[in-house]
Scaffold this active site. Structure first.
Site, PDB file in Angstrom:
ATOM      1  N   ASP A 214     -71.645  90.375  82.545  1.00 49.74           N
ATOM      2  CA  ASP A 214     -72.691  91.606  82.341  1.00 49.74           C
ATOM      3  C   ASP A 214     -72.929  91.293  80.754  1.00 49.74           C
ATOM      4  O   ASP A 214     -72.153  91.170  79.911  1.00 49.74           O
ATOM      5  CB  ASP A 214     -71.779  93.134  82.373  1.00 49.74           C
ATOM      6  CG  ASP A 214     -72.674  94.076  81.903  1.00 49.74           C
ATOM      7  OD1 ASP A 214     -73.164  94.666  82.971  1.00 49.74           O
ATOM      8  OD2 ASP A 214     -72.987  94.621  80.832  1.00 49.74           O
TER       9      ASP A 214
ATOM     10  N   GLU B 294     -78.296  94.194  84.967  1.00 52.99           N
ATOM     11  CA  GLU B 294     -78.001  92.953  84.088  1.00 52.99           C
ATOM     12  C   GLU B 294     -76.712  92.375  84.436  1.00 52.99           C
ATOM     13  O   GLU B 294     -76.037  91.669  83.648  1.00 52.99           O
ATOM     14  CB  GLU B 294     -78.037  93.398  82.790  1.00 52.99           C
ATOM     15  CG  GLU B 294     -76.821  94.399  82.027  1.00 52.99           C
ATOM     16  CD  GLU B 294     -77.143  95.878  82.401  1.00 52.99           C
ATOM     17  OE1 GLU B 294     -76.645  96.860  81.905  1.00 52.99           O
ATOM     18  OE2 GLU B 294     -78.073  96.192  83.454  1.00 52.99           O
TER      19      GLU B 294
END
Length: 523
Positions: A395, A437
């Site tokens: 992440d 993301e």
């Protein structure tokens, strides 16, 4: 010349079929030994090779010597029957004079049994039969070669098959009666591929900013139009164009399509409130794209006058490219002087290319070029049951802050650049965009320690990359599952990676963490 030769070639087969199917037995000795024999340059007759009986002489100038050759007939019959395309000839009344094995298989019979009969004798779908008859008469009356798309029901399975049929009017050997030659190519798989794409679009409803669809909101009262950032991205516009006057839109519409589009808008405002238009638009760099623009009136004033319309538009340039390819292929069938086998090969290659492109689109994330969850499912399905895997969930740190400070366009560029930094893995491993993301890596044949080393190298690659427009680093946190697993344990392993990722975030970000079990802690 080749087309005329093919006409004579097939017409000859019609008469051969009559000789061999309608006059099989000698009326004298009852043997199956009738043959067509030539006695002069312009004279032919039926003769029994068993008893020597001979029928009346007749002049058949139009028939080539192939009619008299049984081996030639058998060879030609084999070529036609081995073709994967449906081939047949009908007369004005709709009777089959010649048909190949492909058509006979579709109707659950044999080519010999179809001669002298019509579609109605084999197809119970009256609507389909009626459409065949109408189309045949129109082609014969016009005298022009025509290409159409038709449906036919498979006699054994009941499945609807789709065909692209080339229909050509020809004359019989005496030049007096019109016959219809039909060559039909099965395009069912291609049509199913398009339907699969349409169904996929219905199943997925992405959030507005995460989707690949331009969204617009038109306040009709003040004539202002509001868009999402994706609308600007598709047209190559700056973010300040997200709000503009309706009149500005005209300069982005292709000049030849402005009138058609405005008529669709007026229909929505004055008739049913529904707007639907396929038209061309022009990007700021001059590139032309096709879009499917859809909308609905959602608010009216107390007098029933529309005051607000919302909608979306998507880039359908690729779909139009496929349509043009199909049109070009159809025209090539009419004008090219190629053999039947060459035409079949070209169509097969075009279909395979279209399917491969559709499969590639369906399994890739359009922003980063990485695989998506559909690719993940396919990849896991190809792994053996005993194949050991290690999952790493990644992440990007403080990605929302990047979007807030630099805008979504820079955010998209960061995601694309980060995906390249994370792509330094083996061909046997998998990297996909997990969502937003987040990225997911599946490693094969590695220990947890080796997986941590790989994750650490990728973390360093990302940290050292010059991605942002300012002198700041882009970092990410990595979560590794506790132990190697097989594909049946995938969901549990990803959950462990997610919990390890949470620990990495909690510990300060920009680091690699391994899932902590109840008996101890791994770092």
């Amino acid at each position: 010349m080749l087309i005329n030769s093919m006409n004579m070639f097939l017409v000859t087969m019609v008469f051969s079929t009559y000789f061999h199917s309608n006059m099989k037995r000698c009326p004298h000795c009852k043997s199956d030994a009738l043959r067509v024999k030539k006695y002069a340059s312009d004279k032919h007759a039926l003769e029994c090779s068993h008893c020597g009986a001979r029928g009346p002489m007749s002049k058949i100038d139009e028939l080539p010597a192939l009619v008299a050759s049984v081996s030639g007939f058998n060879l030609l019959r084999t070529v036609i029957d081995e073709s994967p395309d449906v081939i047949f000839i009908k007369n004005w009344q709709g009777d089959f004079l010649l048909c190949n094995q492909a058509l006979a298989s579709l109707y659950g019979t044999t080519p010999e049994r179809m001669v002298g009969k019509t579609d109605a004798d084999f197809n119970d779908n009256a609507e389909q039969v009626a459409s065949y008859e109408q189309s045949a008469r129109e082609v014969l009356e016009s005298g022009k070669t025509t290409t159409t798309i038709e449906m036919s029901t498979h006699a054994e399975t009941g499945e609807i098959r789709y065909f692209q049929s080339v229909k050509k009017p020809i004359l019989d050997p005496e030049g007096s009666n019109k016959l219809l030659l039909v060559i039909a190519h099965d395009i069912t798989e291609l049509k199913n591929a398009y339907q699969a794409v349409e169904e996929s679009e219905k199943r997925y409803n992405f959030a507005m900013e995460a989707s690949n669809v331009g969204i617009w909101d038109w306040n009709i009262t003040d004539n202002k139009v509001h868009h999402n950032s994706k609308w600007c991205d598709i047209l190559g516009l700056q973010s300040n164009m997200r709000v503009h006057d309706m009149s500005v839109l005209e300069k982005f519409i292709h000049p030849n399509d402005v009138e058609k589009m405005m008529m669709a808008v007026e229909k929505a405002l004055e008739v049913d409130g529904l707007y639907d238009s396929e038209h061309r638009m022009v990007r700021t760099n001059g590139e032309v794209l096709w879009v499917h623009d859809r909308g609905r009136v959602v608010e009216y004033d107390r007098n029933g006058k529309p005051i607000r319309m919302v909608g979306s538009f998507s880039d359908i340039t690729l779909n139009k490219r496929f349509e043009r390819q199909l049109e070009r292929t159809s025209k090539e069938l009419e004008r090219n002087n190629e053999t039947l086998e060459q035409i079949v090969q070209e169509r097969t290659e075009a279909l395979e290319l279209a399917v491969k492109e559709l499969e590639s689109i369906a399994t890739k994330d359009q922003l980063t070029g990485l695989g998506n969850r559909l690719m993940l499912e396919q990849w896991l399905a190809m792994q053996t049951r005993n194949q050991e895997l290690v999952s790493i969930l990644i992440d990007l740190d403080r990605f929302k802050s990047i979007n807030d400070r630099f805008g979504h366009q820079v955010g998209d560029e960061v995601l694309a650049a980060a995906s390249k930094c994370l792509s330094d893995i083996r061909e046997s491993d998998l990297l996909i965009r997990w969502g937003g993301e987040e990225f997911l890596i599946l490693l094969t044949n590695v220990t947890i320690e080796q997986a941590c080393m790989i994750a650490e190298n990728l973390r360093a690659n990302l940290q050292n990359a010059n991605i942002l427009p300012v002198n700041e680093q882009v970092t990410a946190s990595f979560g590794v599952c506790a132990n190697p697993f097989n594909k049946t344990e995938f969901e549990n392993a990803v959950q462990q990676s997610d919990e390890a990722l949470y620990q990495a975030k909690k510990a300060g970000r920009n680091q690699v963490k391994v899932f902590c079990n109840l008996t101890g802690t791994k770092d």
